[in-house]
Design a protein around this motif. Structure first.
Motif, PDB file in Angstrom:
ATOM      1  N   TYR A  15      -1.586   5.198   6.485  1.00 50.70           N
ATOM      2  CA  TYR A  15      -1.712   3.965   5.708  1.00 50.70           C
ATOM      3  C   TYR A  15      -2.553   2.971   6.506  1.00 50.70           C
ATOM      4  O   TYR A  15      -2.746   3.110   7.720  1.00 50.70           O
ATOM      5  CB  TYR A  15      -0.342   3.347   5.420  1.00 50.70           C
ATOM      6  CG  TYR A  15       0.261   2.679   6.626  1.00 50.70           C
ATOM      7  CD1 TYR A  15       0.078   1.311   6.857  1.00 50.70           C
ATOM      8  CD2 TYR A  15       0.982   3.410   7.566  1.00 50.70           C
ATOM      9  CE1 TYR A  15       0.611   0.706   7.987  1.00 50.70           C
ATOM     10  CE2 TYR A  15       1.513   2.809   8.691  1.00 50.70           C
ATOM     11  CZ  TYR A  15       1.327   1.452   8.895  1.00 50.70           C
ATOM     12  OH  TYR A  15       1.838   0.837  10.011  1.00 50.70           O
ATOM     13  N   THR A  68       0.841  -1.190   0.000  1.00 52.89           N
ATOM     14  CA  THR A  68       0.000   0.000   0.000  1.00 52.89           C
ATOM     15  C   THR A  68       0.879   1.244   0.000  1.00 52.89           C
ATOM     16  O   THR A  68       2.103   1.163   0.188  1.00 52.89           O
ATOM     17  CB  THR A  68      -0.929   0.022   1.230  1.00 52.89           C
ATOM     18  OG1 THR A  68      -1.870   1.087   1.073  1.00 52.89           O
ATOM     19  CG2 THR A  68      -0.146   0.217   2.514  1.00 52.89           C
ATOM     20  N   PHE A  92      -3.609  -1.558   6.362  1.00 54.01           N
ATOM     21  CA  PHE A  92      -3.797  -2.887   5.778  1.00 54.01           C
ATOM     22  C   PHE A  92      -5.020  -3.498   6.463  1.00 54.01           C
ATOM     23  O   PHE A  92      -5.101  -3.489   7.704  1.00 54.01           O
ATOM     24  CB  PHE A  92      -2.587  -3.794   6.031  1.00 54.01           C
ATOM     25  CG  PHE A  92      -1.346  -3.416   5.268  1.00 54.01           C
ATOM     26  CD1 PHE A  92      -1.163  -3.840   3.968  1.00 54.01           C
ATOM     27  CD2 PHE A  92      -0.354  -2.643   5.864  1.00 54.01           C
ATOM     28  CE1 PHE A  92      -0.013  -3.514   3.271  1.00 54.01           C
ATOM     29  CE2 PHE A  92       0.797  -2.314   5.181  1.00 54.01           C
ATOM     30  CZ  PHE A  92       0.971  -2.742   3.877  1.00 54.01           C
TER      31      PHE A  92
END
Length: 755
Positions: A61, A53, A63
């Motif tokens: 960020y 990413t 996940f």
């Protein structure tokens, strides 16, 4: 019924598996920062998976639905050191992970000392300084730094002899006598020992190399007219416990660099060894002579860093070099050393160096630097012996003082003493009856003020005064200005003067390589130079990554230039001060593109025009400098494949340069365009091990011409007008590229507990 029960059972297992899978998933989120700001566009990946990413505008960020387990996370961003960390994701949880990124050491925060003699960030230095780390040179491994610096744009190792392979280093087309080589800021490599000074320094001990192009005499004194190359050795505290780098080539050249660190209560010490061996005579061009000089060299380097109160500095380093090299006719051996039957050039060299740094135990920052070197050369060029010894002692003390918030003062005094003796008339008495070694005491003082009158602007002024007993007072002022409105744009302008006191041996090593006789036409005066340059650095963030652009324009005016006349008599080199002046001018461009993908491309181009104008009584004659190509440059393409496989394509390209030719010579006066390209594949392992191999000179470029009258190296029949109507004599100086063609290499390097 059995089929229905079986189907229900299978469906139950599938649902159970899915439930477990869902239960074993986790999330990961956080922020990537650079300083106090979020870092946009950083790439995060979980190694050995497909999870990847990018950070958003604020550096955030995330996940989602990652399988629980242990991973290695990698964070990369242009201009920053890659961050790697092992993490464990627990099932049914969200892990928060923030990362503070550090800028690369070769970027804006690189600390340099050569431009101002004090540690400053490269971005803040008012003098442009180029920095090269061992990682740069490892992309094309070489057995010595003398060869390695040839990958730097505008820097050219010039071999002055096709047989003994000794030479010097040219910066922007200027001869090697104008380049000052330093080790840890100490001028211990000069005149007799230039080629040996950069041979045998173990690469494992080099932290980085700093290059300043243009006069630096206001700080470093004589010989710094064309530029400075400063080899900074590693601090033992930060060095790996053990490292080695060994490689060999298909020409049977073998090189080993190794170092080991040991420590005590109040010290850290680093011991390094360099060993090079090439004992395989080769004559692929068919002239009856070795293409490459055979060498057997060992160098031992030991550096000590001491722990003192209040973090005061103290270090001591020593190096010993012993080398045996020879080149010549293929059937030469040591029984023919000094004879006139089989031609060979044999050089035995021994060298000691000592370097010390001590910060005085006072409140003010006062540094004392000491160095000493002893260099002995025992050599034969055919039947001509050359036995020489040189000793150089150097002492320097300077006071680094901050005056308020805007001024930084540097005040110092130096003393350099050179003792030189050889078996030539250069060190004999006036009547020639006894030996008289040459001594050159050179005291000096210098002052420098760095005035930072705003965050964007810095003005540096400097002045140096030296006194030479033959030339009297020598004044060297300096001025530099830096304007940096932001980290993406920097403009530097500087003006300086340079000087060089006469040292006969440094004028040209060609005096000894062949049958030329040295003739001094007059009492030589010290050379002076006046230089100005303009440097602009631009960093351009782009969609593909980052573009760095570095452009420098330079102009130098020389008076009293010492010239060696090779053309008047093929058997002589006639030295005199130029009755006129010399010019060195040009433009150098360095570019570097770093992509979001693991691709890096850099290239450099230098255009230089180096010539002299001589008032010879019949008008003004313009002569181009020997071995000074108008066009030259370098290139590097590096790509990292998955699995830490790195491919590096490196090379240099060189335009036509004027060469020393004889009257009615059949060899061209100018060399052709050529490039020397190399390719290397490296496999990096997580434990610090690297295995590499590749091909050098992949285009197999070899100079067409080298020696003249190789069949008569002692000129026994040169005077015969029938067999030699053009009057050619044997000489070895016609050189513009190595005589080695394509060859393979392979090696292994390792760092233990590197931190």
């Amino acid at each position: 019924m059995k089929q229905l029960i079986t189907l229900i059972f299978i469906l139950f297992l599938i649902l159970l598996s899915a439930e477990r899978s869902i239960a074993q998933q986790a999330n990961l989120a956080g922020n990537i920062r650079a300083g106090e700001k979020g870092l946009k566009g950083a790439t995060l990946s979980l190694k050995k998976t497909t999870y990847k990413t990018l950070t958003d505008q604020e550096g955030h960020y995330s996940f989602t639905t990652v399988a629980a387990g242990t991973y290695e996370i990698s964070v990369t961003a242009i201009g920053y050191i890659t961050h790697r960390q092992q993490i464990t994701l627990a099932a049914d949880s969200t892990m928060a992970l923030d990362v503070e990124m550090r800028e690369k050491s070769d970027d804006l925060n690189e600390v340099v000392v050569t431009g101002t003699m004090k540690a400053v960030r490269k971005l803040d230095s008012p003098v442009p300084v180029e920095v090269y780390t061992p990682a740069f040179f490892q992309k094309n491994p070489t057995p010595s730094l003398f060869e390695a610096v040839g990958l730097i744009n505008g820097v050219r190792p010039q071999l002055n002899c096709n047989i003994c392979n000794t030479g010097d280093i040219h910066i922007n087309g200027l001869e090697g006598a104008y380049t000052l080589i330093l080790i840890d800021g100490m001028p211990i490599i000069s005149s007799l020992s230039t080629v040996y000074g950069l041979s045998g320094i173990p690469n494992s001990l080099v932290d980085h190399i700093e290059v300043v192009k243009g006069p630096a005499s206001s700080l470093y004194g004589s010989e710094a007219m064309g530029g400075v190359i400063n080899v900074i050795t590693k601090n033992a505290v930060k060095a790996p416990l053990f490292s080695f780098d060994a490689f060999g080539t298909t020409w049977q050249e073998y090189n080993l660099d190794a170092s080991v660190k040991f420590s005590g209560k109040n010290f850290q010490s680093l011991l390094g060894v360099n060993y090079f061996n090439y004992q395989h005579p080769t004559d692929k061009n068919g002239d009856g002579f070795t293409d490459v000089t055979l060498q057997h060299r060992i160098s031992v380097f030991n550096k000590w860093n001491f722990v003192r109160k209040e973090k005061r500095e103290a270090s001591l380093a020593a190096r010993f070099v012993n080398e045996d090299r020879w080149g010549g006719q293929m059937n030469w051996n040591k029984d023919f050393r000094g004879s006139d039957s089989i031609y060979g050039e044999s050089i035995y060299t021994r060298r000691w160096e000592l370097i010390g740094l001590y910060q005085l135990p006072v409140k003010e920052k006062i540094m004392l630097q000491l160095s000493y070197n002893w260099h002995h050369q025992n050599s034969y060029y055919g039947y001509n012996p050359f036995i020489a010894t040189q000793q150089v002692g150097f002492a320097q003390m300077y006071w680094d003082k901050e005056l308020g918030k805007k001024h930084n003062l540097l005040l110092g005094a130096t003393y350099r003493y050179t003792w030189y003796d050889d078996n030539t008339p250069a060190t004999s008495s006036a009547n020639g009856l006894h030996n008289m070694p040459a001594t050159t005491p050179l005291p000096g003082i210098f002052i420098q003020d760095e005035w930072k009158f705003s965050e964007q602007q810095t003005l540096l002024t400097g002045y140096r005064y030296d006194y030479d007993r033959y030339h009297g007072s020598i004044h060297s002022p300096r001025l530099a200005y830096k304007f940096s409105p932001n980290p993406m744009n920097t403009l530097r302008a500087s003006f300086g003067t340079g000087f060089r006191v006469v040292n006969l041996f440094t004028e040209d090593h060609a005096a000894l390589t062949g049958a030329r006789q040295v003739v001094i036409a007059e009492a030589l005066k010290p050379e002076r130079s006046y230089n100005g340059n303009l440097n602009y650095v631009k960093k351009v963030p782009a969609g593909f990554g980052l573009l760095n652009l570095d452009v420098t324009g330079f102009y130098s005016y020389f008076t009293n230039k010492i010239t060696g006349d090779f053309d008047q008599d093929p058997d002589k080199i006639i030295y005199a001060n130029l009755n006129g002046h010399a010019i060195s001018r040009g433009i150098a461009v360095n570019t570097e593109m770093t992509f979001n993908s693991p691709l890096r491309i850099s290239a450099g181009l230098t255009w230089s025009d180096v010539y002299q104008l001589d008032n010879n009584g019949n008008g003004t004659e313009k002569t181009r400098q020997l071995h000074a190509p108008k066009w030259s440059g370098n290139y590097l393409i590096s790509y990292t494949f998955p699995g830490e496989f790195v491919v590096d394509l490196t090379g240099v390209y060189t335009g036509p340069m004027r060469l020393p030719v004889q009257p009615r010579d059949y060899r061209p006066e100018y060399s052709p365009w050529f490039t020397l390209a190399n390719i290397q594949l490296t496999k990096k392992f997580d434990n610090g091990l690297e295995i590499y191999g590749g091909i050098k000179n992949i285009l197999n470029f070899i100079p067409k011409y080298a020696l003249i009258r190789a069949f008569d190296p002692f000129d026994k029949t040169a005077a015969d007008p029938v067999s030699n109507p053009n009057g050619y004599t044997f000489d070895t100086e016609y050189n513009y590229a190595p005589l080695q063609g394509i060859r393979g290499f392979a090696g292994v390097r390792y760092n233990l507990f590197k931190y």
